[in-house]
Design a protein around this motif. Structure first.
Motif, PDB file in Angstrom:
ATOM      1  N   ARG A  90       0.825  -1.210   0.000  1.00  0.00           N
ATOM      2  CA  ARG A  90       0.000   0.000   0.000  1.00  0.00           C
ATOM      3  C   ARG A  90       0.862   1.263   0.000  1.00  0.00           C
ATOM      4  N   LEU A  91       1.917   1.255   0.816  1.00  0.00           N
ATOM      5  CA  LEU A  91       2.805   2.413   0.861  1.00  0.00           C
ATOM      6  C   LEU A  91       3.520   2.584  -0.480  1.00  0.00           C
ATOM      7  N   ALA A  92       3.965   1.487  -1.080  1.00  0.00           N
ATOM      8  CA  ALA A  92       4.649   1.565  -2.364  1.00  0.00           C
ATOM      9  C   ALA A  92       3.733   2.153  -3.432  1.00  0.00           C
ATOM     10  N   ARG A  93       2.478   1.743  -3.440  1.00  0.00           N
ATOM     11  CA  ARG A  93       1.524   2.286  -4.405  1.00  0.00           C
ATOM     12  C   ARG A  93       1.386   3.792  -4.234  1.00  0.00           C
ATOM     13  N   ARG A  94       1.274   4.244  -2.987  1.00  0.00           N
ATOM     14  CA  ARG A  94       1.127   5.669  -2.727  1.00  0.00           C
ATOM     15  C   ARG A  94       2.379   6.438  -3.202  1.00  0.00           C
ATOM     16  N   ILE A  95       3.552   5.881  -2.932  1.00  0.00           N
ATOM     17  CA  ILE A  95       4.784   6.562  -3.333  1.00  0.00           C
ATOM     18  C   ILE A  95       4.899   6.628  -4.845  1.00  0.00           C
ATOM     19  N   SER A  96       4.547   5.554  -5.530  1.00  0.00           N
ATOM     20  CA  SER A  96       4.580   5.571  -6.996  1.00  0.00           C
ATOM     21  C   SER A  96       3.608   6.593  -7.560  1.00  0.00           C
ATOM     22  N   ASP A  97       2.443   6.698  -6.942  1.00  0.00           N
ATOM     23  CA  ASP A  97       1.461   7.691  -7.403  1.00  0.00           C
ATOM     24  C   ASP A  97       2.011   9.107  -7.233  1.00  0.00           C
ATOM     25  N   ILE A  98       2.668   9.352  -6.099  1.00  0.00           N
ATOM     26  CA  ILE A  98       3.256  10.670  -5.851  1.00  0.00           C
ATOM     27  C   ILE A  98       4.327  10.977  -6.893  1.00  0.00           C
ATOM     28  N   ALA A  99       5.204   9.994  -7.147  1.00  0.00           N
ATOM     29  CA  ALA A  99       6.272  10.200  -8.123  1.00  0.00           C
ATOM     30  C   ALA A  99       5.705  10.473  -9.510  1.00  0.00           C
ATOM     31  N   ALA A 100       4.652   9.753  -9.871  1.00  0.00           N
ATOM     32  CA  ALA A 100       4.037   9.963 -11.188  1.00  0.00           C
ATOM     33  C   ALA A 100       3.433  11.354 -11.295  1.00  0.00           C
ATOM     34  N   GLU A 101       2.784  11.799 -10.221  1.00  0.00           N
ATOM     35  CA  GLU A 101       2.200  13.142 -10.219  1.00  0.00           C
ATOM     36  C   GLU A 101       3.272  14.217 -10.390  1.00  0.00           C
ATOM     37  N   GLU A 102       4.480  13.933  -9.910  1.00  0.00           N
ATOM     38  CA  GLU A 102       5.574  14.898 -10.011  1.00  0.00           C
ATOM     39  C   GLU A 102       6.410  14.698 -11.278  1.00  0.00           C
ATOM     40  N   GLY A 103       5.972  13.764 -12.130  1.00  0.00           N
ATOM     41  CA  GLY A 103       6.657  13.547 -13.396  1.00  0.00           C
ATOM     42  C   GLY A 103       7.986  12.838 -13.286  1.00  0.00           C
ATOM     43  N   LEU A 104       8.179  12.072 -12.228  1.00  0.00           N
ATOM     44  CA  LEU A 104       9.442  11.387 -12.012  1.00  0.00           C
ATOM     45  C   LEU A 104       9.369   9.950 -12.542  1.00  0.00           C
ATOM     46  N   VAL A 105      10.470   9.481 -13.079  1.00  0.00           N
ATOM     47  CA  VAL A 105      10.533   8.161 -13.686  1.00  0.00           C
ATOM     48  C   VAL A 105      11.280   7.202 -12.768  1.00  0.00           C
ATOM     49  N   ALA A 106      10.731   6.000 -12.612  1.00  0.00           N
ATOM     50  CA  ALA A 106      11.395   4.975 -11.813  1.00  0.00           C
ATOM     51  C   ALA A 106      12.424   4.237 -12.661  1.00  0.00           C
ATOM     52  N   GLU A 107      13.462   3.721 -11.988  1.00  0.00           N
ATOM     53  CA  GLU A 107      14.508   2.952 -12.659  1.00  0.00           C
ATOM     54  C   GLU A 107      14.706   1.614 -11.942  1.00  0.00           C
ATOM     55  N   PRO A 108      13.720   0.711 -12.052  1.00  0.00           N
ATOM     56  CA  PRO A 108      13.814  -0.558 -11.315  1.00  0.00           C
ATOM     57  C   PRO A 108      14.993  -1.417 -11.737  1.00  0.00           C
ATOM     58  N   HIS A 109      15.429  -1.310 -12.984  1.00  0.00           N
ATOM     59  CA  HIS A 109      16.516  -2.160 -13.443  1.00  0.00           C
ATOM     60  C   HIS A 109      17.882  -1.686 -12.948  1.00  0.00           C
ATOM     61  N   ALA A 110      17.926  -0.518 -12.329  1.00  0.00           N
ATOM     62  CA  ALA A 110      19.187  -0.023 -11.774  1.00  0.00           C
ATOM     63  C   ALA A 110      19.401  -0.494 -10.342  1.00  0.00           C
ATOM     64  N   LEU A 111      18.421  -1.178  -9.770  1.00  0.00           N
ATOM     65  CA  LEU A 111      18.505  -1.592  -8.375  1.00  0.00           C
ATOM     66  C   LEU A 111      19.432  -2.787  -8.204  1.00  0.00           C
ATOM     67  N   ALA A 112      20.132  -2.833  -7.083  1.00  0.00           N
ATOM     68  CA  ALA A 112      20.962  -3.977  -6.716  1.00  0.00           C
ATOM     69  C   ALA A 112      21.271  -3.871  -5.227  1.00  0.00           C
ATOM     70  N   GLN A 113      21.598  -4.999  -4.633  1.00  0.00           N
ATOM     71  CA  GLN A 113      21.940  -5.025  -3.218  1.00  0.00           C
ATOM     72  C   GLN A 113      22.914  -6.168  -2.982  1.00  0.00           C
ATOM     73  N   VAL A 114      23.985  -5.905  -2.237  1.00  0.00           N
ATOM     74  CA  VAL A 114      24.988  -6.930  -1.974  1.00  0.00           C
ATOM     75  C   VAL A 114      24.862  -7.419  -0.534  1.00  0.00           C
ATOM     76  N   GLU A 115      24.841  -8.728  -0.395  1.00  0.00           N
ATOM     77  CA  GLU A 115      24.780  -9.379   0.911  1.00  0.00           C
ATOM     78  C   GLU A 115      26.018 -10.260   1.045  1.00  0.00           C
ATOM     79  N   VAL A 116      26.654 -10.238   2.214  1.00  0.00           N
ATOM     80  CA  VAL A 116      27.831 -11.065   2.463  1.00  0.00           C
ATOM     81  C   VAL A 116      27.403 -12.334   3.182  1.00  0.00           C
ATOM     82  N   ALA A 117      27.864 -13.480   2.675  1.00  0.00           N
ATOM     83  CA  ALA A 117      27.544 -14.765   3.301  1.00  0.00           C
ATOM     84  C   ALA A 117      28.818 -15.385   3.848  1.00  0.00           C
TER      85      ALA A 117
END
Length: 224
Positions: A90-117
């Motif tokens: 629900r929070l993610a939906r609200r944030i995406s709606d806000i970003a869209a209203e402000e004309g901002l573009v998401a870049e999901p393919h730029a995401l990454a996270q490193v975890e050490v095992a």
């Protein structure tokens, strides 16, 4: 719009749930639901952060927000249950709606996270040591994970292994990427000289090694 589904603390969220919710801006990674919005400058980023804070206060559910010169990164997870829940959707939906209203573009393919095992045959012995080194608190363990609520130290988890006398690689990196870019990341590593060692657990993770035998895993949230 999100379907109205009752929250239950035990209810985890899958990649399919995120897709069904129409959250194209967001991806599940190692420890939450993540998004990146390209702002182009600090003023637009600050405006987005202010709007996200207002929405979080209204929903009484608060994300982690990282403001940079040309982007804003957002992570949301339900800390009380230690996983992503429908509150986060629900929070993610609200944030995406806000970003869209402000004309901002998401870049999901730029995401990454490193975890050490760290492979270990004796979690009880080594776990507190690494928890103390990373956080200053030997008790900062949650199951197999070192937990740093401030987010300032690397993600570290302990993978059970058999005891052995001969030295071998104990640390390896888990490189978490969006599920829809994992194969491209693997292909890029192979093109650079890596070798695929084990893909029996794909698409959850694929094990690669460099020319000297050092291993890492490309991980996604699929099939978990």
């Amino acid at each position: 719009m999100l379907a109205r589904v009752a929250d239950t603390p035990a209810q985890g969220i899958t990649v399919q749930d995120v897709s069904d919710a129409g959250l194209d801006d967001w991806r599940l990674l190692a420890n939450g639901l993540h998004a990146r919005f390209r702002t182009g400058g600090m003023p637009a980023g600050l405006a987005l952060v202010a709007a996200v804070v207002a929405a979080a206060e209204e929903l009484d559910h608060h994300p982690d927000v990282d403001l940079r010169m040309t982007r804003v990164d957002v992570r949301t997870v339900s800390h009380d249950v230690g996983r992503v829940t429908r509150r986060d959707l629900r929070l993610a939906r609200r944030i995406s709606d806000i970003a869209a209203e402000e004309g901002l573009v998401a870049e999901p393919h730029a995401l990454a996270q490193v975890e050490v095992a760290l492979d270990t045959a004796d979690l009880a012995a080594v776990g507190p040591v690494w928890a103390a080194l990373l956080t200053g608190d030997a008790g900062a363990l949650d199951g197999n994970d070192v937990v740093d609520r401030t987010g300032r130290t690397p993600l570290l988890w302990f993978q059970g292994t058999d005891a052995h006398a001969v030295p071998r690689q104990r640390f390896h990196l888990d490189v978490w990427v969006p599920h829809d870019v994992a194969q491209a990341r693997i292909d890029a590593a192979v093109a650079a000289g890596a070798r695929v060692v084990d893909e029996s657990a794909a698409p959850s993770f694929v094990v690669l090694e460099d020319p000297e035998g050092n291993r890492a895993c490309v991980c996604t949230a699929l099939d978990r």
